[in-house]
Write a protein that holds these residues in place. Structure first.
Motif, PDB file in Angstrom:
ATOM      1  N   SER A 169      10.380  21.819  -2.841  1.00 50.18           N
ATOM      2  CA  SER A 169      10.799  22.412  -4.475  1.00 50.18           C
ATOM      3  C   SER A 169       9.966  22.339  -5.970  1.00 50.18           C
ATOM      4  CB  SER A 169      11.895  20.564  -4.147  1.00 50.18           C
ATOM      5  OG  SER A 169      12.269  20.907  -5.280  1.00 50.18           O
ATOM      6  N   ASN A 170       9.319  21.095  -5.824  1.00 54.34           N
ATOM      7  CA  ASN A 170       8.485  20.951  -6.723  1.00 54.34           C
ATOM      8  C   ASN A 170       7.893  22.350  -7.266  1.00 54.34           C
ATOM      9  OD1 ASN A 170       7.808  19.696  -9.216  1.00 54.34           O
ATOM     10  ND2 ASN A 170       6.089  18.975  -7.921  1.00 54.34           N
ATOM     11  N   LEU A 171       7.471  23.086  -6.209  1.00 53.64           N
ATOM     12  CA  LEU A 171       6.632  24.452  -6.321  1.00 53.64           C
ATOM     13  C   LEU A 171       7.366  24.984  -6.496  1.00 53.64           C
ATOM     14  CD1 LEU A 171       4.182  26.283  -6.273  1.00 53.64           C
ATOM     15  CD2 LEU A 171       3.983  26.398  -3.141  1.00 53.64           C
ATOM     16  N   THR A 172       8.531  25.653  -5.235  1.00 53.23           N
ATOM     17  CA  THR A 172       9.522  26.700  -5.609  1.00 53.23           C
ATOM     18  C   THR A 172       9.935  26.539  -7.760  1.00 53.23           C
ATOM     19  OG1 THR A 172       9.850  26.371  -3.561  1.00 53.23           O
ATOM     20  CG2 THR A 172      11.447  27.356  -4.637  1.00 53.23           C
ATOM     21  N   PHE A 173      10.291  25.610  -7.790  1.00 50.39           N
ATOM     22  CA  PHE A 173      10.938  25.262  -8.754  1.00 50.39           C
ATOM     23  C   PHE A 173      10.085  25.479  -9.886  1.00 50.39           C
ATOM     24  CE2 PHE A 173      12.350  22.490 -12.495  1.00 50.39           C
ATOM     25  CZ  PHE A 173      13.637  22.293 -12.231  1.00 50.39           C
ATOM     26  N   PHE A 174       9.006  25.320 -10.451  1.00 53.91           N
ATOM     27  CA  PHE A 174       7.881  25.422 -10.769  1.00 53.91           C
ATOM     28  C   PHE A 174       7.691  27.312 -10.891  1.00 53.91           C
ATOM     29  CE2 PHE A 174       3.300  27.023 -12.227  1.00 53.91           C
ATOM     30  CZ  PHE A 174       2.969  26.178 -13.801  1.00 53.91           C
ATOM     31  N   PHE A 175       7.545  28.178  -9.135  1.00 56.10           N
ATOM     32  CA  PHE A 175       7.690  29.544  -9.943  1.00 56.10           C
ATOM     33  C   PHE A 175       8.574  30.042 -10.100  1.00 56.10           C
ATOM     34  CE2 PHE A 175       7.104  33.416  -7.071  1.00 56.10           C
ATOM     35  CZ  PHE A 175       5.688  33.522  -6.983  1.00 56.10           C
ATOM     36  N   LYS A 176       9.013  29.756  -9.788  1.00 56.33           N
ATOM     37  CA  LYS A 176      10.933  30.808 -10.152  1.00 56.33           C
ATOM     38  C   LYS A 176      11.188  30.470 -12.001  1.00 56.33           C
ATOM     39  CE  LYS A 176      14.407  29.395  -6.424  1.00 56.33           C
ATOM     40  NZ  LYS A 176      14.353  32.075  -5.981  1.00 56.33           N
ATOM     41  N   LYS A 177      10.573  29.687 -12.210  1.00 61.20           N
ATOM     42  CA  LYS A 177      10.731  29.060 -13.884  1.00 61.20           C
ATOM     43  C   LYS A 177       9.800  29.677 -14.607  1.00 61.20           C
ATOM     44  CE  LYS A 177      13.816  26.060 -13.694  1.00 61.20           C
ATOM     45  NZ  LYS A 177      14.625  26.240 -12.876  1.00 61.20           N
ATOM     46  N   HIS A 178       8.438  29.041 -14.022  1.00 64.46           N
ATOM     47  CA  HIS A 178       7.201  30.117 -14.826  1.00 64.46           C
ATOM     48  C   HIS A 178       6.180  30.740 -14.502  1.00 64.46           C
ATOM     49  CE1 HIS A 178       7.663  26.265 -17.164  1.00 64.46           C
ATOM     50  NE2 HIS A 178       7.744  25.701 -15.970  1.00 64.46           N
ATOM     51  N   THR A 229      -3.621  25.670 -10.894  1.00 66.19           N
ATOM     52  CA  THR A 229      -2.455  25.714 -11.865  1.00 66.19           C
ATOM     53  C   THR A 229      -1.089  26.183 -11.655  1.00 66.19           C
ATOM     54  OG1 THR A 229      -2.620  28.632 -11.962  1.00 66.19           O
ATOM     55  CG2 THR A 229      -3.906  27.761 -13.726  1.00 66.19           C
ATOM     56  N   PHE A 230      -0.942  25.895 -10.477  1.00 65.19           N
ATOM     57  CA  PHE A 230       0.415  24.625  -9.766  1.00 65.19           C
ATOM     58  C   PHE A 230       0.408  24.040  -8.715  1.00 65.19           C
ATOM     59  CE2 PHE A 230       0.543  30.188  -8.841  1.00 65.19           C
ATOM     60  CZ  PHE A 230       1.531  30.084  -9.055  1.00 65.19           C
ATOM     61  N   PRO A 231       1.675  23.186  -9.371  1.00 61.71           N
ATOM     62  CA  PRO A 231       1.642  22.603  -8.577  1.00 61.71           C
ATOM     63  C   PRO A 231       1.656  21.800  -7.302  1.00 61.71           C
ATOM     64  CG  PRO A 231       3.798  22.828  -9.292  1.00 61.71           C
ATOM     65  CD  PRO A 231       3.014  23.652  -9.761  1.00 61.71           C
ATOM     66  N   ASP A 232       0.870  20.590  -6.243  1.00 58.40           N
ATOM     67  CA  ASP A 232       1.351  20.668  -5.201  1.00 58.40           C
ATOM     68  C   ASP A 232       0.719  21.681  -3.840  1.00 58.40           C
ATOM     69  OD1 ASP A 232       1.996  18.035  -5.304  1.00 58.40           O
ATOM     70  OD2 ASP A 232       4.300  19.581  -5.950  1.00 58.40           O
ATOM     71  N   ILE A 233      -0.372  22.727  -4.761  1.00 58.72           N
ATOM     72  CA  ILE A 233      -1.523  23.898  -4.255  1.00 58.72           C
ATOM     73  C   ILE A 233      -2.404  23.431  -3.449  1.00 58.72           C
ATOM     74  CG2 ILE A 233      -2.480  25.725  -4.152  1.00 58.72           C
ATOM     75  CD1 ILE A 233       0.450  27.410  -5.185  1.00 58.72           C
ATOM     76  N   ARG A 234      -2.778  23.441  -2.586  1.00 62.80           N
ATOM     77  CA  ARG A 234      -4.234  22.678  -1.754  1.00 62.80           C
ATOM     78  C   ARG A 234      -5.428  24.249  -2.102  1.00 62.80           C
ATOM     79  NH1 ARG A 234      -5.517  18.032  -0.423  1.00 62.80           N
ATOM     80  NH2 ARG A 234      -7.467  19.122   1.380  1.00 62.80           N
ATOM     81  N   GLY A 235      -5.027  25.010  -2.931  1.00 59.30           N
ATOM     82  CA  GLY A 235      -6.553  26.007  -3.063  1.00 59.30           C
ATOM     83  C   GLY A 235      -6.950  26.295  -1.303  1.00 59.30           C
ATOM     84  N   GLU A 236      -7.736  25.436  -1.408  1.00 59.22           N
ATOM     85  CA  GLU A 236      -9.027  25.394  -0.861  1.00 59.22           C
ATOM     86  C   GLU A 236      -8.682  26.052   0.779  1.00 59.22           C
ATOM     87  OE1 GLU A 236     -12.557  24.938  -1.568  1.00 59.22           O
ATOM     88  OE2 GLU A 236     -12.890  25.657   0.466  1.00 59.22           O
ATOM     89  N   SER A 237      -7.244  24.920   1.220  1.00 53.66           N
ATOM     90  CA  SER A 237      -6.504  25.613   2.505  1.00 53.66           C
ATOM     91  C   SER A 237      -6.650  26.935   2.533  1.00 53.66           C
ATOM     92  CB  SER A 237      -5.492  24.645   2.735  1.00 53.66           C
ATOM     93  OG  SER A 237      -4.781  24.707   3.278  1.00 53.66           O
ATOM     94  N   LEU A 238      -4.915  27.194   1.542  1.00 54.49           N
ATOM     95  CA  LEU A 238      -5.330  28.655   1.507  1.00 54.49           C
ATOM     96  C   LEU A 238      -6.218  29.496   1.874  1.00 54.49           C
ATOM     97  CD1 LEU A 238      -2.711  28.347  -1.774  1.00 54.49           C
ATOM     98  CD2 LEU A 238      -2.268  28.598   0.938  1.00 54.49           C
TER      99      LEU A 238
END
Lengths: 546, 167
Positions: free
Chosen positions: A187-196, A150-159
């Protein structure tokens, strides 16, 4: 024939001072009257006919390009405000579909308001990759991977492989990922995290979708739910309003989305049952004032309340305050501050015109002329000075469909954002088309469209013969000039109307396959005004303004 | 006074709400519909690719279980035949029906009333708790049972003009 009305006597008026003209739904008009203290008991509704000649002549300029959802006028037909309401969040070029209507209001010096979901929830078929989440056997991993998706630019498998195996760890890791991710993606991920997720800023954003609601199997299909955040095209719309409002108030208002209604209505909040105003119940109307949370905290009022403050000021003839609308274009509130860099790209060699895909580019006119010449265009483009910058809005079409929506609005958007400086946005300067940069509408017609789509010469000829039956002109350029000197804008078919008005040059490039092309090229209103082939006194130009 | 389909839709919504139904979505004539149900792929791509029912609601039965209600409305009773055919087509598409239940599901942070979609998905199509309603103005104010649609109960509501006016 009497108008249909659900308004109770206490709200309707026997001696109206205002009329709410509607083309959307009657409910919207009655919602407006009910909640506006300036209209309640003082206004009636009237349906705008589908044909513009059913609209009083005084109002036709507001609908010359397209018909607005709602227009409020005084009883003697003086326009007060033009209004659009849409509950579906537009996407891509559709985001700009309605902008020609606001352009008309700006030219006429009439305030306008746009109630729309700037960000919303969406349901759509899941991709193969998303659907694979449902196949993960380990419930803990499935939930984690779904959350990550549900996040932009995160690779779940890697995490997951790094031992980040639950939502809490995922959240706490997001801000520490800076050193491991390239700058733009972070920046895309942080932006999303801060907003949503954090959602502690000056602007209230909609909350992120829980991982367990991300993908569902629905019968034989897989459906995903996600947040549609405003992107490049929406940033253009909101910037458009900001620019135009420096001369005539043109304000967007955010229609609220709530998580509770994620699946029922894609989150959009409606008036379902209104105990105080039962005549508004069950009509799929926006919520009333005070029913949704405050979005722009500095204003301290919900968006619908602010919307009605604008309506009330306009109806009362008072100066309309800013109402916190600059929040929509403040850097990093809705968009990253550098988003304007993504609006268009520069073309530096004329060959790039021939291979560029759909979208926005800009270049010196010299390069455009070289490219069109290479395609076989013989139109005299000398009134475009070689070092004059032109903006090219290119679309590709492979089917036989009209090119009206959303392109009329897209062109109205680009007219303001790309072609003019702030000082050129007053009503009188908008209509004169004395622009700093040019605008080109370039349609590449492929496959079936190359053979059958009538854009632009065939459609122009059809209009010419229909509207000037005695006309003898064979040259498309002369046909257009004759039309401008004879008919009103709304008489011309929508599939070419706005294109002719906003574009310096219209191009129809027919791709016959095997690198064989034919090209139709036509000078539009701005070019014709510049070369004095037409004037602002011609009927078509006069029909655009009040 | 002039009447429209919206009078019928609103009359049905009020009638159902007064009978304890929860109204989830209403789609006015010519308006945008919030409750969209995808159609199966169409042979003719000019057809609309989704259903926009005039009204969607939830009825709670005496045993506490829920029934999904999908309704279509017309001003003129004679025009209901087309809607009956439309609902029949909808009733034959398991995917479309499941999507309607999917929209009305319970979930964390969601509405108080709704369906357990996981359990609903396990049911055979004919077992789905679903009813169809048609509504219009008529010569008398009546609720009648029509021939079931693919096994789902189907009811017709009509109101006389005076009853329709009395919203």
């Amino acid at each position: 024939m009497a108008e249909i009305s659900f308004l109770p006597e206490s709200i309707s008026s026997k001696n109206p001072r205002f009329i709410v003209w509607w083309t959307g739904t009657l409910g919207q008009a009655e919602w407006l009257i009910t909640h506006s203290s300036a209209l309640r008991g003082k206004a009636i509704t009237k349906e705008c006919g589908k044909k513009l000649d059913e609209l009083p002549a005084e109002l036709r300029p507001l609908a010359a390009l397209e018909q607005p959802d709602l227009i409020i006028t005084t009883i003697d037909m003086k326009p007060v405000i033009s209004i659009e309401i849409t509950e579906q969040q537009e996407f891509g070029t559709n985001a700009q579909q309605r902008m020609a209507r606001f352009w008309s209001a700006a030219v006429c010096g009439v305030p306008s308001a746009y109630l729309l979901p700037v960000e919303s929830y969406q349901l759509e078929n899941a991709s193969v990759t998303d659907a694979r989440l449902l196949e993960i056997k380990d419930p803990k991993k499935r939930l984690f991977m779904s959350e990550a998706a549900t996040f932009p630019d995160i690779r779940g498998e890697s995490l997951w492989n790094q031992g980040i195996d639950n939502v809490d760890k995922l959240y706490s890791s997001v801000e520490s990922m800076e050193s491991k991710t390239n700058t733009s993606k972070l920046s895309n991920l942080t932006f999303f995290f801060k907003k949503h997720v954090e959602n502690q800023e000056d602007v209230l954003h909609i909350r992120k979708i829980d991982g367990k609601e991300y993908v569902h199997k629905v019968g034989s299909k897989n459906v995903k739910a996600y947040i549609r955040t405003p992107k490049v095209t929406s940033s253009m719309v909101l910037s458009w309003f900001s620019s135009v409002s420096k001369h005539v108030p043109a304000y967007p208002f955010k229609l609220h989305s709530e998580y509770e209604s994620l699946f029922r209505t894609n989150g959009i909040v409606h008036t379902v049952f209104d105990e105080l105003n039962p005549h508004l119940s069950f009509r799929n109307l926006p919520p009333g004032p005070g029913k949704t949370p405050v979005v722009h905290k500095s204003e301290g009022k919900d968006e619908i309340t602010l919307f009605f403050e604008m309506i009330n000021c306009a109806v009362a003839g008072e100066e309309i305050p800013e109402l916190g609308r600059s929040e929509f274009t403040s850097p990093d509130k809705y968009f990253p501050k550098n988003i304007k860099q993504e609006w268009r790209t520069e073309i530096k060699h004329h060959k790039e015109f021939l291979i560029s895909s759909s979208g926005d580019t800009f270049a010196k006119a010299k390069l455009l002329k070289l490219a069109l010449s290479e395609l076989g265009c013989e139109t005299d483009l000398s009134n475009l000075a070689d070092d004059f910058f032109v903006n090219i809005f290119k679309i590709k079409c492979g089917v036989n469909r009209q090119l009206a929506d959303p392109y009329s609005g897209c062109l109205a958007t680009r007219d303001i954002l790309f072609c003019r400086e702030e000082s050129q946005l007053s009503p009188e300067k908008l209509i004169s088309f004395n622009r700093t940069q040019g605008l080109i509408f370039w349609a590449v017609l492929e496959k079936q469209a190359a053979k059958t789509n009538t854009f632009i010469f065939p459609e122009l000829k059809r209009n010419y013969l229909k509207l000037i039956p005695s006309g003898k002109e064979k040259d498309p350029q002369e046909q257009l000039i004759a039309l401008i000197k004879t008919v009103r804008a709304e008489a011309i078919s929508k599939s070419i109307r706005s294109h002719l008005i906003f574009s310096d040059v219209l191009v129809a490039q027919r791709d016959h396959g095997g690198s064989k092309y034919s090209v139709e090229c036509l000078l539009g209103v701005p070019s014709l005004l510049r070369s004095d082939k037409i004037s602002l006194n011609d009927p078509l130009m006069q029909s655009l303004k009040i | 006074m002039k009447f429209s389909e919206e009078h019928v839709t609103r009359k049905l919504a009020i009638t159902l709400q007064n009978a304890g139904y929860e109204i989830i979505a209403v789609h006015p004539p010519d308006g945008q519909g919030p409750f969209v149900i995808p159609k199966p792929p169409q042979l003719r791509d000019i057809e609309r690719s989704s259903y926009h029912p005039d009204l969607v609601g939830i009825r709670r039965k005496n045993d506490g279980s829920l029934v999904l209600v999908i309704a279509e409305c017309k001003l003129d009773e004679n025009d209901l035949n087309d809607d009956y055919a439309k609902l029949k087509t909808l009733s034959e598409s398991r995917d479309s029906l499941l999507f309607a239940f999917f929209r009305c599901q319970l979930f964390e942070g969601g509405p108080e009333r709704g369906f357990d979609f996981e359990e609903i998905s396990k049911l055979e199509t004919s077992e789905l708790p679903l009813e169809f309603y048609l509504a219009s103005q008529g010569k008398s104010t009546l609720q009648t049972a029509l021939k079931s649609l693919n096994g789902f109960p189907c009811y017709k509501y009509t109101w006389t003009l005076p009853d329709l006016i009395a919203l």
